[in-house]
Scaffold this motif. Sequence first.
Motif, mmCIF file in Angstrom:
data_model
loop_
_atom_site.group_PDB
_atom_site.id
_atom_site.type_symbol
_atom_site.label_atom_id
_atom_site.label_comp_id
_atom_site.label_asym_id
_atom_site.label_seq_id
_atom_site.Cartn_x
_atom_site.Cartn_y
_atom_site.Cartn_z
ATOM 1 N N ARG A 1 -0.264 -1.419 6.469
ATOM 2 C CA ARG A 1 0.817 -2.052 7.590
ATOM 3 C C ARG A 1 1.335 -3.417 7.033
ATOM 4 O O ARG A 1 0.629 -4.320 7.114
ATOM 5 N N GLU B 1 8.377 -0.403 14.122
ATOM 6 C CA GLU B 1 7.732 -0.427 12.826
ATOM 7 C C GLU B 1 7.660 1.087 12.054
ATOM 8 O O GLU B 1 6.985 1.857 12.612
ATOM 9 N N ASP C 1 5.040 0.933 19.773
ATOM 10 C CA ASP C 1 5.451 0.383 18.742
ATOM 11 C C ASP C 1 6.576 1.159 17.794
ATOM 12 O O ASP C 1 6.407 1.022 16.572
ATOM 13 N N GLY D 1 6.914 -4.644 7.348
ATOM 14 C CA GLY D 1 7.618 -3.950 8.669
ATOM 15 C C GLY D 1 7.363 -2.635 8.779
ATOM 16 O O GLY D 1 8.275 -2.050 9.536
ATOM 17 N N HIS D 2 6.572 -2.110 7.933
ATOM 18 C CA HIS D 2 6.389 -0.695 7.992
ATOM 19 C C HIS D 2 4.815 -0.352 8.078
ATOM 20 O O HIS D 2 4.082 -0.978 7.768
#
Length: 277
Positions: free
Chosen positions: A118, A227, A224, A121-122
Amino acid sequence: MTLPEAPSNDVWVIGDVQGCAGALRALLAHPELSRPDTELWFAGDLINRGPDSLGALRLIQSLGSRARAILGNHDLHLLAVVAGVRPPGKSDTFQDILAAPDAAELIDWLRHRPMMVRDRGHVMVHAGILPAWTLDLAQALAGEIETALRRPDWHSALHDLYGEEPLQWDDALQGRDRMRVIVNAMTRMRVCHAEDGRMDFHHKGEPYATPGLVPWFELPGRRDPAEPVVFGHWSALGLHIRPDVICLDTGCVWGRSLTALRLRDRRIIQQDCTACR
């Protein structure tokens, strides 16, 4: 006066290699991927089914800190064979790793790979993230498996990872049931039952081919979604890009292509894998 080339700081994510070392070598020779300051993420299934699992594993390991590779179901299968938990399958092609003089070093390196990355931003995971999990929880659960595989007695942990039950997450799960759900979701999941979210491990074809089953990323209540989750594992889905998910398994081992995607702008580079079939 020629100015030095500015650092790229780029991240390229590469889909399932599955022992196709030749295709990977050709892909990495591309000018945009060969820069020493480019980070390379590998979405799991580094080995097996392809013609050169040993070459693929050595190549990725040789990239050092440039490479961030996660564990896929085929990588875990190799660890289970080494641990004596599973027998080799008829279609396995990692015997070259088992017979290599540096086998112990390669296995040690492999079992220290993460289940999930993680960053930037991915999120990168081999198969998927259950909709009931926040990404913070998913990261913590991945850490539980990573810790078990990095212990000196890691062989014993593999005994708890195999089996399909339970098919759903429950916060109260403990022990082997808890570990199985985590590993199955992150390395094996493709579709789930639309009615209650139970994972289904029998469907491996195209999405929506079986009534009542939907891709894991289309279940309601996903947490979420801002992301994006980058994953592989599903060659029948193939290259699939949308704002919240990116699938990069384009069937290299089946003679199609090996895909790399640049995170910042979704640029795609593909290498033909005809020779891998």
